[in-house]
Design a protein around this motif. Structure first.
Motif, short mmCIF file in Angstrom:
data_model
loop_
_atom_site.label_atom_id
_atom_site.label_comp_id
_atom_site.label_asym_id
_atom_site.label_seq_id
_atom_site.Cartn_x
_atom_site.Cartn_y
_atom_site.Cartn_z
N LEU A 2 0.83 -1.20 0.00
CA LEU A 2 0.00 0.00 0.00
C LEU A 2 0.87 1.25 0.00
N GLY A 3 1.71 1.40 1.00
CA GLY A 3 2.74 2.43 1.03
C GLY A 3 2.35 3.76 0.44
N ASP A 4 3.25 4.31 -0.42
CA ASP A 4 3.07 5.64 -0.97
C ASP A 4 2.40 5.63 -2.34
N ARG A 5 1.99 4.47 -2.85
CA ARG A 5 1.41 4.43 -4.19
C ARG A 5 -0.05 4.87 -4.18
N ILE A 6 -0.68 4.86 -3.03
CA ILE A 6 -2.07 5.32 -2.96
C ILE A 6 -2.12 6.82 -3.20
N VAL A 7 -3.05 7.25 -4.03
CA VAL A 7 -3.25 8.67 -4.31
C VAL A 7 -4.51 9.13 -3.59
N ARG A 8 -4.38 10.15 -2.74
CA ARG A 8 -5.53 10.69 -2.02
C ARG A 8 -6.11 11.89 -2.75
N HIS A 9 -7.43 11.84 -2.96
CA HIS A 9 -8.17 12.95 -3.55
C HIS A 9 -8.99 13.61 -2.44
N HIS A 10 -8.65 14.83 -2.10
CA HIS A 10 -9.40 15.55 -1.08
C HIS A 10 -10.64 16.16 -1.73
N LEU A 11 -11.79 15.85 -1.16
CA LEU A 11 -13.06 16.35 -1.68
C LEU A 11 -13.48 17.57 -0.86
N THR A 12 -14.75 17.77 -0.65
CA THR A 12 -15.22 18.89 0.14
C THR A 12 -15.74 18.40 1.49
N LEU A 17 -19.16 9.69 -7.83
CA LEU A 17 -19.36 10.39 -6.56
C LEU A 17 -19.85 11.81 -6.82
N ARG A 18 -20.74 12.28 -5.95
CA ARG A 18 -21.22 13.65 -6.03
C ARG A 18 -21.53 14.15 -4.62
N PRO A 19 -21.38 15.43 -4.35
CA PRO A 19 -21.71 15.96 -3.02
C PRO A 19 -23.21 15.95 -2.80
N ARG A 20 -23.62 15.75 -1.56
CA ARG A 20 -25.05 15.76 -1.24
C ARG A 20 -25.65 17.15 -1.41
N ALA A 21 -24.86 18.19 -1.17
CA ALA A 21 -25.35 19.57 -1.28
C ALA A 21 -24.60 20.26 -2.42
N GLY A 22 -25.31 21.19 -3.09
CA GLY A 22 -24.66 21.96 -4.13
C GLY A 22 -24.71 21.30 -5.49
N GLN A 23 -24.14 21.98 -6.47
CA GLN A 23 -24.19 21.54 -7.86
C GLN A 23 -22.80 21.23 -8.42
N ALA A 24 -21.91 20.78 -7.57
CA ALA A 24 -20.56 20.48 -8.03
C ALA A 24 -20.58 19.34 -9.05
N GLU A 38 -22.39 11.24 -1.98
CA GLU A 38 -23.08 10.02 -2.40
C GLU A 38 -22.26 9.33 -3.47
N HIS A 39 -22.44 8.01 -3.59
CA HIS A 39 -21.76 7.27 -4.65
C HIS A 39 -22.75 6.32 -5.32
N ALA A 40 -22.40 5.91 -6.54
CA ALA A 40 -23.29 5.04 -7.33
C ALA A 40 -22.47 4.28 -8.37
N ILE A 41 -23.00 3.14 -8.78
CA ILE A 41 -22.52 2.41 -9.96
C ILE A 41 -23.66 2.46 -10.97
N PRO A 42 -23.59 3.32 -11.98
CA PRO A 42 -24.73 3.46 -12.91
C PRO A 42 -24.81 2.29 -13.89
N LYS A 43 -26.00 2.11 -14.44
CA LYS A 43 -26.17 1.14 -15.51
C LYS A 43 -25.37 1.61 -16.73
#
Length: 205
Positions: A15-25, A150-157, A181-186
């Motif tokens: 796992l180490g340093d290869r994981i990339v973190r994405h900071h959301l809101t 993924l999408r934020p629950r509030a706002g139109q991001a 929220e997250h989803a796997i769409p058809k």
């Protein structure tokens, strides 16, 4: 490493340093590590077997009972996982995130998406403690690639898209389950089956 059938045995990338973190809101974040599990075919074949005990479920939606568009299997904390590499994966995740999470991953929920018609609607994993506490859900994918949205629950991001392929890892952490929220769409594209394995701490669902 080869198994007795001549194919590659599953191997977990450090796992180490290869994981990339994405900071959301709002204190949410997502860690991504493509190809964490090498030689995933043996795990995938095991997960597709009848002995796993996949269940088709029906749920209330407004005034109707509808089929859940995927098959489900839940492994509690005392159940043996169907492949030893999954047990190793859970242990590695628990060790890697111990300082942040403060507790181990103990359960494994599994979803089988049989084709592009199977999906999961927009939601957060907010049953149990995750409705009020920061936590983590770690997902390992096997089989045909699908997009985790993924999408934020509030706002139109803008909606974010994380392609999840064979052996890929994604970890949702911080406030992610409450504020996003997250989803796997058809999809209309011809796709084969996919299994997602979701590791969670106790009382997070």
């Amino acid at each position: 490493m080869l198994d007795l059938m001549g194919g590659p045995s599953p191997v977990l990338e450090p796992l180490g340093d290869r994981i990339v973190r994405h900071h959301l809101t709002a204190g949410a974040w997502v860690d991504v590590l493509p190809g964490w599990v090498h030689g995933s075919d043996d795990i995938f074949e095991t997960l597709l077997a009848d002995r796993i005990g996949w269940r088709a479920e029906r749920r209330q939606m407004w005034d109707d009972m509808v089929d859940v568009p995927r098959l489900l299997r839940w492994f509690g904390r005392d159940e043996e996982l169907p492949h030893p590499t999954l047990t190793e994966a859970r242990e590695q995740l628990s060790a890697h995130y111990a300082a942040e999470l403060g507790e181990p991953f103990v359960t494994a929920g599994m979803c089988l998406y049989r084709d592009g018609k199977d999906s999961v609607a927009w939601h957060g994993d907010t049953l149990g403690r995750s409705a009020r506490e920061d936590t983590m859900v770690a997902i390992v994918s096997f089989g045909s690639p699908r997009n985790l949205m993924l999408r934020p629950r509030a706002g139109q991001a803008e909606t974010l898209r994380f392609p999840q392929g064979h052996g890929d890892l994604i970890v949702m952490g911080g406030t992610c389950q409450r504020t996003w929220e997250h989803a796997i769409p058809k999809t209309a594209r011809p796709v084969g089956p996919r299994v997602s394995v979701q590791f969670r701490p106790i009382n997070v669902a």
